[in-house]
Design a protein around this motif. Sequence first.
Motif, PDB file in Angstrom:
ATOM      1  N   LYS A 114      28.319  51.896  74.958  1.00  0.00           N
ATOM      2  CA  LYS A 114      27.461  52.810  75.722  1.00  0.00           C
ATOM      3  C   LYS A 114      27.147  52.218  77.096  1.00  0.00           C
ATOM      4  N   PHE A 115      26.857  50.917  77.142  1.00  0.00           N
ATOM      5  CA  PHE A 115      26.604  50.255  78.419  1.00  0.00           C
ATOM      6  C   PHE A 115      27.820  50.397  79.332  1.00  0.00           C
ATOM      7  N   ASN A 116      29.023  50.109  78.793  1.00  0.00           N
ATOM      8  CA  ASN A 116      30.251  50.218  79.592  1.00  0.00           C
ATOM      9  C   ASN A 116      30.448  51.627  80.124  1.00  0.00           C
ATOM     10  N   VAL A 117      30.250  52.597  79.260  1.00  0.00           N
ATOM     11  CA  VAL A 117      30.450  53.992  79.660  1.00  0.00           C
ATOM     12  C   VAL A 117      29.528  54.341  80.819  1.00  0.00           C
ATOM     13  N   ILE A 118      28.279  53.969  80.710  1.00  0.00           N
ATOM     14  CA  ILE A 118      27.302  54.278  81.765  1.00  0.00           C
ATOM     15  C   ILE A 118      27.558  53.431  83.011  1.00  0.00           C
ATOM     16  N   HIS A 119      27.781  52.146  82.810  1.00  0.00           N
ATOM     17  CA  HIS A 119      27.925  51.203  83.922  1.00  0.00           C
ATOM     18  C   HIS A 119      29.159  51.487  84.782  1.00  0.00           C
ATOM     19  N   TYR A 120      30.284  51.829  84.140  1.00  0.00           N
ATOM     20  CA  TYR A 120      31.531  52.009  84.880  1.00  0.00           C
ATOM     21  C   TYR A 120      31.785  53.450  85.305  1.00  0.00           C
ATOM     22  N   ALA A 121      30.928  54.369  84.917  1.00  0.00           N
ATOM     23  CA  ALA A 121      31.115  55.771  85.303  1.00  0.00           C
ATOM     24  C   ALA A 121      30.668  55.991  86.745  1.00  0.00           C
ATOM     25  N   LYS A 122      31.490  56.737  87.468  1.00  0.00           N
ATOM     26  CA  LYS A 122      31.094  57.185  88.805  1.00  0.00           C
ATOM     27  C   LYS A 122      30.301  58.479  88.622  1.00  0.00           C
TER      28      LYS A 122
END
Length: 182
Positions: A114-122
């Motif tokens: 979830k962190f990755n999805v949020i962190h790397y999303a533009k």
Amino acid sequence: MAKVVILGGNARSGKSTLSFKLIKKGFNRISFDNIYSAIEEGLNIKIDEFSYDIKFAFFENIVNKSIEEAEIEGIDTVIDMYDFLPTDIDRLQNKDKVKVYFLAYPNCSLEEIKFNVIHYAKTTDWIAQVNEEYLNSCVKNFYDRNKLLVKECSKYGFNLIDTKSGKNRNMILNQLLNEIID
């Protein structure tokens, strides 16, 4: 011969990031996300209405055209896609003429995903536009897909690159970049 590289794997695993790094090294990029969006938005054709067999034939045609350009014109190409799994790539007639890497984060927890999805999303990414409930269902799907990718890459002998989470991710992508261009 020039190289044709297929980057498959999970969402938010670094496929596009690595593709952009390869562009800077002279690679042509074919993004299936972009192709599908262009077909849907430009031609008003829904990709999901096509059968798997038609989508796979389209994908294989793109791979074969890329191989042809590599052999005749010396053009390096990276194909960035999400939709096909190792079992699908194993069906490619010319799979021996491409380098295949699947990117995933199989050891990440649901919270890390979830962190990755949020962190790397533009802000323009589809995942940045969804509500919390849908985001959580996507995270669970990504978690399950990681497990499937591990199993299938092992079965079919494809490279599975664990792109992890956090600061190690960029280092891992740079190592893979160097492996591809060498």
